[in-house]
Design a protein around this motif. Structure first.
Motif, PDB file in Angstrom:
ATOM      1  N   UNK A  24      46.405  49.413  32.302  1.00 46.17           N
ATOM      2  CA  UNK A  24      47.230  48.509  33.103  1.00 46.17           C
ATOM      3  C   UNK A  24      46.370  47.586  33.963  1.00 46.17           C
ATOM      4  N   UNK A  25      45.252  48.092  34.456  1.00 47.40           N
ATOM      5  CA  UNK A  25      44.408  47.243  35.293  1.00 47.40           C
ATOM      6  C   UNK A  25      43.723  46.152  34.477  1.00 47.40           C
ATOM      7  N   UNK A  26      43.307  46.487  33.265  1.00 41.34           N
ATOM      8  CA  UNK A  26      42.729  45.457  32.402  1.00 41.34           C
ATOM      9  C   UNK A  26      43.785  44.406  32.080  1.00 41.34           C
ATOM     10  N   UNK A  27      44.991  44.857  31.775  1.00 47.26           N
ATOM     11  CA  UNK A  27      46.082  43.914  31.469  1.00 47.26           C
ATOM     12  C   UNK A  27      46.398  43.032  32.671  1.00 47.26           C
ATOM     13  N   UNK A  28      46.419  43.629  33.850  1.00 48.92           N
ATOM     14  CA  UNK A  28      46.708  42.863  35.061  1.00 48.92           C
ATOM     15  C   UNK A  28      45.654  41.824  35.361  1.00 48.92           C
ATOM     16  N   UNK A  29      44.405  42.209  35.205  1.00 56.74           N
ATOM     17  CA  UNK A  29      43.328  41.240  35.464  1.00 56.74           C
ATOM     18  C   UNK A  29      43.331  40.140  34.400  1.00 56.74           C
ATOM     19  N   UNK A  30      43.634  40.507  33.170  1.00 56.40           N
ATOM     20  CA  UNK A  30      43.776  39.506  32.105  1.00 56.40           C
ATOM     21  C   UNK A  30      44.894  38.528  32.463  1.00 56.40           C
ATOM     22  N   UNK A  31      46.041  39.062  32.891  1.00 57.82           N
ATOM     23  CA  UNK A  31      47.164  38.210  33.283  1.00 57.82           C
ATOM     24  C   UNK A  31      46.814  37.305  34.453  1.00 57.82           C
ATOM     25  N   UNK A  32      46.089  37.842  35.431  1.00 59.47           N
ATOM     26  CA  UNK A  32      45.691  37.039  36.598  1.00 59.47           C
ATOM     27  C   UNK A  32      44.782  35.885  36.178  1.00 59.47           C
ATOM     28  N   UNK A  33      43.851  36.179  35.290  1.00 60.06           N
ATOM     29  CA  UNK A  33      42.973  35.108  34.783  1.00 60.06           C
ATOM     30  C   UNK A  33      43.809  34.026  34.120  1.00 60.06           C
ATOM     31  N   UNK A  34      44.776  34.426  33.313  1.00 62.94           N
ATOM     32  CA  UNK A  34      45.617  33.441  32.620  1.00 62.94           C
ATOM     33  C   UNK A  34      46.457  32.620  33.601  1.00 62.94           C
ATOM     34  N   UNK A  35      46.949  33.242  34.676  1.00 66.73           N
ATOM     35  CA  UNK A  35      47.694  32.489  35.693  1.00 66.73           C
ATOM     36  C   UNK A  35      46.798  31.411  36.289  1.00 66.73           C
ATOM     37  N   UNK A  36      45.600  31.808  36.696  1.00 70.10           N
ATOM     38  CA  UNK A  36      44.685  30.822  37.300  1.00 70.10           C
ATOM     39  C   UNK A  36      44.271  29.749  36.288  1.00 70.10           C
ATOM     40  N   UNK A  37      44.086  30.125  35.028  1.00 75.30           N
ATOM     41  CA  UNK A  37      43.765  29.116  34.003  1.00 75.30           C
ATOM     42  C   UNK A  37      44.914  28.123  33.858  1.00 75.30           C
ATOM     43  N   UNK A  38      46.146  28.608  33.889  1.00 73.93           N
ATOM     44  CA  UNK A  38      47.307  27.716  33.827  1.00 73.93           C
ATOM     45  C   UNK A  38      47.379  26.798  35.033  1.00 73.93           C
ATOM     46  N   UNK A  39      47.121  27.349  36.207  1.00 74.64           N
ATOM     47  CA  UNK A  39      47.143  26.526  37.416  1.00 74.64           C
ATOM     48  C   UNK A  39      46.062  25.453  37.367  1.00 74.64           C
ATOM     49  N   UNK A  40      44.874  25.837  36.950  1.00 73.30           N
ATOM     50  CA  UNK A  40      43.778  24.855  36.878  1.00 73.30           C
ATOM     51  C   UNK A  40      44.066  23.785  35.830  1.00 73.30           C
ATOM     52  N   UNK A  41      44.665  24.177  34.708  1.00 76.83           N
ATOM     53  CA  UNK A  41      45.026  23.185  33.691  1.00 76.83           C
ATOM     54  C   UNK A  41      46.030  22.181  34.261  1.00 76.83           C
ATOM     55  N   UNK A  60      38.921  31.924  42.997  1.00 70.04           N
ATOM     56  CA  UNK A  60      39.683  33.146  42.766  1.00 70.04           C
ATOM     57  C   UNK A  60      39.648  33.525  41.288  1.00 70.04           C
ATOM     58  N   UNK A  61      39.710  32.537  40.414  1.00 67.78           N
ATOM     59  CA  UNK A  61      39.653  32.797  38.972  1.00 67.78           C
ATOM     60  C   UNK A  61      38.326  33.452  38.589  1.00 67.78           C
ATOM     61  N   UNK A  62      37.237  33.005  39.197  1.00 69.82           N
ATOM     62  CA  UNK A  62      35.936  33.625  38.912  1.00 69.82           C
ATOM     63  C   UNK A  62      35.962  35.111  39.275  1.00 69.82           C
ATOM     64  N   UNK A  63      36.547  35.432  40.416  1.00 72.49           N
ATOM     65  CA  UNK A  63      36.650  36.829  40.822  1.00 72.49           C
ATOM     66  C   UNK A  63      37.484  37.646  39.852  1.00 72.49           C
ATOM     67  N   UNK A  64      38.598  37.086  39.399  1.00 71.84           N
ATOM     68  CA  UNK A  64      39.463  37.798  38.459  1.00 71.84           C
ATOM     69  C   UNK A  64      38.771  37.986  37.110  1.00 71.84           C
ATOM     70  N   UNK A  65      37.977  37.003  36.691  1.00 75.75           N
ATOM     71  CA  UNK A  65      37.232  37.162  35.430  1.00 75.75           C
ATOM     72  C   UNK A  65      36.227  38.312  35.546  1.00 75.75           C
ATOM     73  N   UNK A  66      35.600  38.456  36.707  1.00 72.52           N
ATOM     74  CA  UNK A  66      34.672  39.579  36.911  1.00 72.52           C
ATOM     75  C   UNK A  66      35.422  40.906  36.857  1.00 72.52           C
ATOM     76  N   UNK A  67      36.596  40.960  37.482  1.00 77.60           N
ATOM     77  CA  UNK A  67      37.409  42.180  37.439  1.00 77.60           C
ATOM     78  C   UNK A  67      37.791  42.512  35.993  1.00 77.60           C
ATOM     79  N   UNK A  68      38.254  41.491  35.264  1.00 79.84           N
ATOM     80  CA  UNK A  68      38.656  41.718  33.876  1.00 79.84           C
ATOM     81  C   UNK A  68      37.483  42.217  33.046  1.00 79.84           C
ATOM     82  N   UNK A  69      36.311  41.642  33.243  1.00 79.58           N
ATOM     83  CA  UNK A  69      35.137  42.069  32.484  1.00 79.58           C
ATOM     84  C   UNK A  69      34.812  43.539  32.764  1.00 79.58           C
ATOM     85  N   UNK A  70      34.980  43.963  33.998  1.00 86.55           N
ATOM     86  CA  UNK A  70      34.742  45.364  34.346  1.00 86.55           C
ATOM     87  C   UNK A  70      35.709  46.267  33.594  1.00 86.55           C
TER      88      UNK A  70
END
Length: 187
Positions: A24-41, A60-70
């Protein structure tokens, strides 16, 4: 489960709990990255990517990408299957990001508040469930929880609460986030 505590009949076995946490945490961090990618787009499409909100969202997106990578590494190291819902979270996250950014920079920040408050509560619950045998995972979750609180605080300082319909918007996003958590733990 903490050392010395009695397990309730509905509690998960330690391995199953850890698998759910990581999934669930990997999925959540993946989702957060996608939200920020959508906002930046959306901010790029409207010529606002280089503004204050764009810089904050990019950080914030950089931080979420680090979380997702973990959590990506943990999935592989511990042989945990990811959620089957990742394609849905990719589309939903990106769409939510685009929609809130098109509503305005404060709405994008309101989205951050809603998601991060939900994740903050979720991480706190997970940390409380993990025993001493999972101290490293618990420490990671507690660190990431602190990062999420920082994102929420940044969004609040950026005027998130000034979004027209703030309470309704954040309530809907929180409900969707809680549903995504529930589903990702199971599917």
């Amino acid at each position: 489960m903490k050392t010395g505590e009695q397990r309730n009949p509905g509690d998960l076995e330690p391995r199953a709990l850890v698998e759910r946490v990581i999934r669930v945490d990997q999925a959540g961090e993946f989702g957060a990255v996608r939200i920020y990618e959508g906002q930046l787009a959306a901010l790029r499409w409207t010529g606002r990517a280089n503004g204050d909100a764009g810089r904050k969202i990019a950080a914030m997106a950089r931080g979420e990408r680090e979380h997702r990578a973990t959590f990506d590494r943990m999935l592989a190291q511990r042989h945990v299957r990811p959620t089957a819902l990742s394609p849905l979270w990719s589309l939903a996250g990106f769409g939510l990001g685009v929609a809130t950014a098109l509503m305005g920079e404060k709405a994008a920040m309101a989205c951050t508040v809603a998601v991060e408050e939900t994740i903050e509560e979720h991480y706190a619950g997970q940390a409380a469930q993990l025993g001493d045998d999972e101290a490293e995972l618990r420490t990671t979750i507690e660190k990431f929880r602190a990062d999420e609180i920082g994102h929420k605080d940044e969004a609040l300082a950026s005027g998130a609460e000034q979004t027209p319909g703030y309470e309704a918007l954040t309530s809907v996003i929180k409900a969707g986030s809680k549903l995504a958590i529930w589903l990702s733990m199971r599917i």
